[in-house]
Write a protein that holds these residues in place. Structure first.
Motif, PDB file in Angstrom:
ATOM      1  N   ALA A   1       0.829  -1.213   0.000  1.00 26.34           N
ATOM      2  CA  ALA A   1       0.000   0.000   0.000  1.00 26.34           C
ATOM      3  C   ALA A   1       0.862   1.262   0.000  1.00 26.34           C
ATOM      4  O   ALA A   1       0.606   2.199  -0.768  1.00 26.34           O
ATOM      5  N   ILE A   2       1.887   1.292   0.832  1.00 25.87           N
ATOM      6  CA  ILE A   2       2.764   2.458   0.899  1.00 25.87           C
ATOM      7  C   ILE A   2       3.442   2.682  -0.443  1.00 25.87           C
ATOM      8  O   ILE A   2       3.560   3.821  -0.924  1.00 25.87           O
ATOM      9  N   ARG A   3       3.882   1.609  -1.097  1.00 21.46           N
ATOM     10  CA  ARG A   3       4.564   1.740  -2.383  1.00 21.46           C
ATOM     11  C   ARG A   3       3.612   2.262  -3.458  1.00 21.46           C
ATOM     12  O   ARG A   3       3.986   3.115  -4.258  1.00 21.46           O
ATOM     13  N   TRP A   4       2.379   1.775  -3.461  1.00 19.89           N
ATOM     14  CA  TRP A   4       1.400   2.232  -4.446  1.00 19.89           C
ATOM     15  C   TRP A   4       1.078   3.712  -4.250  1.00 19.89           C
ATOM     16  O   TRP A   4       1.055   4.486  -5.199  1.00 19.89           O
ATOM     17  N   PHE A   5       0.814   4.105  -3.003  1.00 16.81           N
ATOM     18  CA  PHE A   5       0.504   5.507  -2.741  1.00 16.81           C
ATOM     19  C   PHE A   5       1.674   6.395  -3.152  1.00 16.81           C
ATOM     20  O   PHE A   5       1.482   7.485  -3.684  1.00 16.81           O
ATOM     21  N   HIS A   6       2.883   5.913  -2.903  1.00 18.16           N
ATOM     22  CA  HIS A   6       4.088   6.681  -3.216  1.00 18.16           C
ATOM     23  C   HIS A   6       4.218   6.888  -4.717  1.00 18.16           C
ATOM     24  O   HIS A   6       4.420   8.019  -5.182  1.00 18.16           O
ATOM     25  N   TRP A   7       4.088   5.834  -5.489  1.00 12.08           N
ATOM     26  CA  TRP A   7       4.335   5.903  -6.926  1.00 12.08           C
ATOM     27  C   TRP A   7       3.167   6.488  -7.698  1.00 12.08           C
ATOM     28  O   TRP A   7       3.346   6.948  -8.829  1.00 12.08           O
ATOM     29  N   ILE A   8       1.975   6.476  -7.129  1.00 13.65           N
ATOM     30  CA  ILE A   8       0.858   7.187  -7.772  1.00 13.65           C
ATOM     31  C   ILE A   8       0.987   8.685  -7.517  1.00 13.65           C
ATOM     32  O   ILE A   8       0.792   9.503  -8.417  1.00 13.65           O
ATOM     33  N   ASN A   9       1.343   9.024  -6.298  1.00 11.40           N
ATOM     34  CA  ASN A   9       1.398  10.440  -5.931  1.00 11.40           C
ATOM     35  C   ASN A   9       2.512  11.182  -6.665  1.00 11.40           C
ATOM     36  O   ASN A   9       2.345  12.353  -7.027  1.00 11.40           O
ATOM     37  N   PHE A  10       3.629  10.515  -6.893  1.00 14.25           N
ATOM     38  CA  PHE A  10       4.770  11.203  -7.513  1.00 14.25           C
ATOM     39  C   PHE A  10       4.440  11.726  -8.906  1.00 14.25           C
ATOM     40  O   PHE A  10       4.596  12.933  -9.162  1.00 14.25           O
ATOM     41  N   PRO A  11       3.987  10.894  -9.860  1.00 14.61           N
ATOM     42  CA  PRO A  11       3.675  11.462 -11.191  1.00 14.61           C
ATOM     43  C   PRO A  11       2.489  12.409 -11.176  1.00 14.61           C
ATOM     44  O   PRO A  11       2.469  13.387 -11.938  1.00 14.61           O
ATOM     45  N   VAL A  12       1.480  12.148 -10.311  1.00 13.29           N
ATOM     46  CA  VAL A  12       0.322  13.036 -10.238  1.00 13.29           C
ATOM     47  C   VAL A  12       0.751  14.420  -9.774  1.00 13.29           C
ATOM     48  O   VAL A  12       0.345  15.444 -10.348  1.00 13.29           O
ATOM     49  N   LEU A  13       1.593  14.463  -8.752  1.00 18.95           N
ATOM     50  CA  LEU A  13       2.044  15.756  -8.240  1.00 18.95           C
ATOM     51  C   LEU A  13       2.925  16.479  -9.250  1.00 18.95           C
ATOM     52  O   LEU A  13       2.856  17.716  -9.390  1.00 18.95           O
ATOM     53  N   MET A  14       3.734  15.732  -9.985  1.00 18.35           N
ATOM     54  CA  MET A  14       4.558  16.349 -11.014  1.00 18.35           C
ATOM     55  C   MET A  14       3.686  16.966 -12.111  1.00 18.35           C
ATOM     56  O   MET A  14       3.964  18.071 -12.598  1.00 18.35           O
ATOM     57  N   LEU A  15       2.618  16.267 -12.484  1.00 13.69           N
ATOM     58  CA  LEU A  15       1.701  16.803 -13.492  1.00 13.69           C
ATOM     59  C   LEU A  15       0.936  18.006 -12.952  1.00 13.69           C
ATOM     60  O   LEU A  15       0.628  18.946 -13.706  1.00 13.69           O
ATOM     61  N   MET A  16       0.634  17.990 -11.659  1.00 14.86           N
ATOM     62  CA  MET A  16      -0.017  19.143 -11.050  1.00 14.86           C
ATOM     63  C   MET A  16       0.900  20.373 -11.102  1.00 14.86           C
ATOM     64  O   MET A  16       0.459  21.491 -11.407  1.00 14.86           O
ATOM     65  N   ILE A  17       2.177  20.176 -10.818  1.00 11.75           N
ATOM     66  CA  ILE A  17       3.128  21.289 -10.862  1.00 11.75           C
ATOM     67  C   ILE A  17       3.287  21.792 -12.297  1.00 11.75           C
ATOM     68  O   ILE A  17       3.313  23.002 -12.547  1.00 11.75           O
ATOM     69  N   TRP A  18       3.374  20.865 -13.249  1.00 12.40           N
ATOM     70  CA  TRP A  18       3.527  21.254 -14.649  1.00 12.40           C
ATOM     71  C   TRP A  18       2.315  22.036 -15.146  1.00 12.40           C
ATOM     72  O   TRP A  18       2.460  23.104 -15.748  1.00 12.40           O
TER      73      TRP A  18
END
Length: 236
Positions: A11-28
């Motif tokens: 669960a921790i790994r999934w939340f981590h790897w989903i959040n990373f690209p989503v947050l990068m796209l939010m910043i972009w």
């Protein structure tokens, strides 16, 4: 002797790897929106000492005139960001993981020790545990920043419908400035986080992908008992 040791649950790994690209796209996408009203700078009056994003930066990334695209992307991925964050918080509290993440009364002193050690100013290594004081403070701060980004984002997205929230944050301009500062905070966190991951090495990075790390364990020692004290081999 090498041995596999479980470190991060699925669960921790999934939340981590989903959040990373989503947050990068939010910043972009946020950068595409910010271009349309690029007002923040460091200076006074008409004198500008520093602009966060010069025109050359925008042109190099092909940012200009993409406001509508940025808004569409930002509002779509906002919901993924919120859903992932809510599920992560729910998992953290239901699993008891919050006990390892929330700072305690020793965290700030330990965070200072970790910082000095990472900078090479302190030779004594900080205590080894699942999350040290610096990590507890950083991860909790990022969680609070996520809540702040959601509230400030809603305040500037719907300033009329959510007028009470906008006013609570000090008005539209104040909410927008807070949203911008939080975004800069994410970027700084990413930079430090990536440097720390690189410094920790491949074993640490692999644990966030596969869930385990390779640790060294002492090899079992051979028996040193005298030959007379050893049991005789059985015969058939």
């Amino acid at each position: 002797m090498k041995q596999l040791k479980e470190k991060h649950p699925l669960a921790i790994r999934w939340f981590h790897w989903i959040n990373f690209p989503v947050l990068m796209l939010m910043i972009w996408s946020g950068l595409l929106i910010y271009w349309a009203n690029d007002i923040y700078r460091i200076g006074w009056g008409k004198t500008t000492l520093f602009r966060f994003f010069p025109d050359s930066f925008y042109k190099a990334l092909n940012v200009p005139f993409r406001l509508a695209e940025g808004m569409s992307l930002h509002f779509v991925f906002m919901w993924l960001f919120v859903i992932n964050g809510v599920l992560y918080m729910a998992y953290t509290f239901l699993s008891g993981e919050w006990r390892y993440l929330l700072p305690n009364r020793h965290s700030f002193r330990e965070a200072w020790q970790v910082t000095l050690h990472d900078l090479g100013l302190r030779k004594t290594e900080p205590p080894v545990r699942k999350y040290n004081g610096a990590q507890r403070i950083a991860y909790t701060a990022v969680l609070l920043m996520g809540i702040g980004s959601l509230l400030t984002g809603l305040a500037i997205y719907k300033p009329t419908q959510l007028a009470w929230l906008t006013q609570l944050l000090g008005g539209y301009e104040a909410a927008r400035a807070q949203h911008f500062v939080l975004t800069i905070g994410y970027v700084l966190f990413f930079v430090v986080h990536v440097l720390q991951v690189a410094r920790a090495g491949w074993n640490n990075f692999r644990s966030m992908i596969a869930g385990f790390e390779v640790v060294d364990t002492p090899a079992p020692q051979a028996s040193t008992a005298p030959a007379a004290d050893r049991p005789a081999p059985s015969s058939i």
